[in-house]
Design an enzyme around this catalytic site. Sequence first.
Site, PDB file in Angstrom:
ATOM      1  N   ARG A 226      41.370  41.199  32.961  1.00  0.00           N
ATOM      2  CA  ARG A 226      41.225  39.761  32.782  1.00  0.00           C
ATOM      3  C   ARG A 226      42.524  39.205  32.189  1.00  0.00           C
ATOM      4  O   ARG A 226      43.233  39.908  31.454  1.00  0.00           O
ATOM      5  CB  ARG A 226      40.077  39.440  31.819  1.00  0.00           C
ATOM      6  N   HIS A 274      43.569  36.646  41.804  1.00  0.00           N
ATOM      7  CA  HIS A 274      42.278  37.223  41.409  1.00  0.00           C
ATOM      8  C   HIS A 274      41.505  37.701  42.651  1.00  0.00           C
ATOM      9  O   HIS A 274      40.337  37.318  42.854  1.00  0.00           O
ATOM     10  CB  HIS A 274      41.433  36.211  40.609  1.00  0.00           C
TER      11      HIS A 274
HETATM   12  P1  NAP Z   1      32.456  49.076  32.996  1.00  0.00           P
HETATM   13  O1  NAP Z   1      31.840  50.066  33.933  1.00  0.00           O
HETATM   14  O2  NAP Z   1      31.587  48.343  32.051  1.00  0.00           O
HETATM   15  O3  NAP Z   1      33.573  49.888  32.183  1.00  0.00           O
HETATM   16  C1  NAP Z   1      34.260  49.356  31.106  1.00  0.00           C
HETATM   17  C2  NAP Z   1      35.172  50.405  30.518  1.00  0.00           C
HETATM   18  O4  NAP Z   1      35.969  49.782  29.500  1.00  0.00           O
HETATM   19  C3  NAP Z   1      34.395  51.553  29.845  1.00  0.00           C
HETATM   20  O5  NAP Z   1      35.054  52.771  30.071  1.00  0.00           O
HETATM   21  C4  NAP Z   1      34.465  51.181  28.370  1.00  0.00           C
HETATM   22  O6  NAP Z   1      34.416  52.287  27.484  1.00  0.00           O
HETATM   23  C5  NAP Z   1      35.841  50.557  28.310  1.00  0.00           C
HETATM   24  N1  NAP Z   1      35.928  49.703  27.114  1.00  0.00           N
HETATM   25  C6  NAP Z   1      35.208  48.594  26.819  1.00  0.00           C
HETATM   26  N2  NAP Z   1      35.555  48.125  25.602  1.00  0.00           N
HETATM   27  C7  NAP Z   1      36.498  48.969  25.134  1.00  0.00           C
HETATM   28  C8  NAP Z   1      37.216  49.043  23.919  1.00  0.00           C
HETATM   29  N3  NAP Z   1      37.034  48.149  22.932  1.00  0.00           N
HETATM   30  N4  NAP Z   1      38.096  50.049  23.753  1.00  0.00           N
HETATM   31  C9  NAP Z   1      38.299  50.957  24.736  1.00  0.00           C
HETATM   32  N5  NAP Z   1      37.641  50.963  25.919  1.00  0.00           N
HETATM   33  C10 NAP Z   1      36.748  49.967  26.089  1.00  0.00           C
HETATM   34  O7  NAP Z   1      33.282  47.976  33.786  1.00  0.00           O
HETATM   35  P2  NAP Z   1      33.864  48.070  35.273  1.00  0.00           P
HETATM   36  O8  NAP Z   1      32.797  47.855  36.263  1.00  0.00           O
HETATM   37  O9  NAP Z   1      34.704  49.293  35.381  1.00  0.00           O
HETATM   38  O10 NAP Z   1      34.797  46.758  35.294  1.00  0.00           O
HETATM   39  C11 NAP Z   1      35.827  46.598  34.340  1.00  0.00           C
HETATM   40  C12 NAP Z   1      36.426  45.224  34.428  1.00  0.00           C
HETATM   41  O11 NAP Z   1      37.200  45.094  35.614  1.00  0.00           O
HETATM   42  C13 NAP Z   1      35.451  44.060  34.530  1.00  0.00           C
HETATM   43  O12 NAP Z   1      34.862  43.749  33.289  1.00  0.00           O
HETATM   44  C14 NAP Z   1      36.353  42.957  35.029  1.00  0.00           C
HETATM   45  O13 NAP Z   1      36.970  42.308  33.931  1.00  0.00           O
HETATM   46  C15 NAP Z   1      37.404  43.710  35.842  1.00  0.00           C
HETATM   47  N6  NAP Z   1      37.257  43.427  37.281  1.00  0.00           N
HETATM   48  C16 NAP Z   1      38.241  42.723  37.892  1.00  0.00           C
HETATM   49  C17 NAP Z   1      38.155  42.461  39.244  1.00  0.00           C
HETATM   50  C18 NAP Z   1      39.255  41.723  39.958  1.00  0.00           C
HETATM   51  O14 NAP Z   1      39.071  41.339  41.113  1.00  0.00           O
HETATM   52  N7  NAP Z   1      40.403  41.563  39.340  1.00  0.00           N
HETATM   53  C19 NAP Z   1      37.050  42.898  39.974  1.00  0.00           C
HETATM   54  C20 NAP Z   1      36.059  43.604  39.312  1.00  0.00           C
HETATM   55  C21 NAP Z   1      36.178  43.864  37.960  1.00  0.00           C
HETATM   56  P3  NAP Z   1      33.113  53.229  27.381  1.00  0.00           P
HETATM   57  O15 NAP Z   1      33.147  54.043  28.681  1.00  0.00           O
HETATM   58  O16 NAP Z   1      33.362  54.056  26.210  1.00  0.00           O
HETATM   59  O17 NAP Z   1      31.935  52.336  27.314  1.00  0.00           O
HETATM   60  C1  GLV Z   2      35.817  40.027  39.272  1.00  0.00           C
HETATM   61  O1  GLV Z   2      36.739  39.728  38.610  1.00  0.00           O
HETATM   62  C2  GLV Z   2      34.629  40.638  38.780  1.00  0.00           C
HETATM   63  O2  GLV Z   2      34.440  40.717  37.567  1.00  0.00           O
HETATM   64  O3  GLV Z   2      33.820  41.097  39.616  1.00  0.00           O
END
Ligand code: NAP
Ligand code: GLV
Length: 311
Positions: A226, A274
């Site tokens: 983000r 994005h």
């Molecule tokens: P997720 O499965 O919830 O994974 C989040 C990861 O971040 C977990 O490994 C978590 O640790 C770690 N984390 C959270 N808070 C932390 C902290 N304070 N210190 C260290 N590690 C921390 O999320 P996801 O599905 O992988 O998605 C991640 C992010 O990608 C989304 O929230 C979004 O912002 C971004 N995203 C962007 C796009 C785009 O198009 N640019 C698309 C989709 C997603 P733990 O494993 O220990 O819980």
């Molecule tokens: C995109 O940024 C998502 O969070 O799916």
Amino acid sequence: MTLLFFSEVDRVDWWTGELNKAAPDIPVRAWPDVGDPADIRWALVWKPRHGLLASLPKLELILSMGAGVDHVFADPTLPAGVPVTRIVDPMMTAGITEYVLLHVLRYHRFLPVLEAQQRERVWKMRFDLHRLPAERRIGILGLGVMGADSAAKLAALGFAVAVWSRTEKTLPGVARFHGPAGLAPFLASTNILVCLLPLTPATEGILCAANFAHLPEGAFLINAGRGGHLVDDDLLAALDTGRIAHATLDVFHTEPLPVDHPFWAHQRITVTPHNAAISDPRSIVGQVIDNIRRLVAGRPLVNQVDTAQGY
Ligand code: NAP
Ligand code: GLV
């Protein structure tokens, strides 16, 4: 019992069409045609306008259209106690992994340098920049759905991959760090830093001067998490000093990125709008409908967000 759809950036007809196809029995209204707010039981949202969700007196479930939920929690009037779910979608995960591989390989094969040489009509083989994948250390912030898939695919290509998460994790073939104490050593061993964290109070501003200082000179940054993870001025300063050689940014504090923002014209920043991963209703509406049916039947929700952690 009606589902409200809210997004000011997505193709509304595409979403409502796919929702109607998947569940003809569930009435769908697309904002701004809310009708009687008391009819709305479920809201499928992307960056909902602040106050919208609070104006729905019978709201029982908030479904984020994306993987991230910071856009929901950003609303100071968010109704307390209403469960929030997020999307976990293999197509979206594949999209993020493609984005990460694309830009890691671009840096690994020093394409920005070669593109600059082409602009100057310079034919120069860059033995000085050549590295084997195993000599290129990729550090991924976040080992969730997105981070784990990118890490596994990069490791399969032979890169030296390290990951950083909040809690201690296991993932074969990668170096693992966790928690605040693990951040500095993780950064110190990273040539290409990839941010795939959720935006929470604990991760906001994590891409800042103090943390850049731990990176080796000439590191690369890819931020698909983000915009709020990055301190914009600290990146510009790190590019000036050479601490960071080049950055690829998909997400920004303000989206669309304002036309006068310095990132647009910076020679060593790549801006994408994005679109690292797109929420595609053909792949996503099934789990939206499933969660609504689960709620109605009193069964546990899938991919419910931990509101205390904010992700
Ligand atoms: P997720 O499965 O919830 O994974 C989040 C990861 O971040 C977990 O490994 C978590 O640790 C770690 N984390 C959270 N808070 C932390 C902290 N304070 N210190 C260290 N590690 C921390 O999320 P996801 O599905 O992988 O998605 C991640 C992010 O990608 C989304 O929230 C979004 O912002 C971004 N995203 C962007 C796009 C785009 O198009 N640019 C698309 C989709 C997603 P733990 O494993 O220990 O819980
Ligand atoms: C995109 O940024 C998502 O969070 O799916």
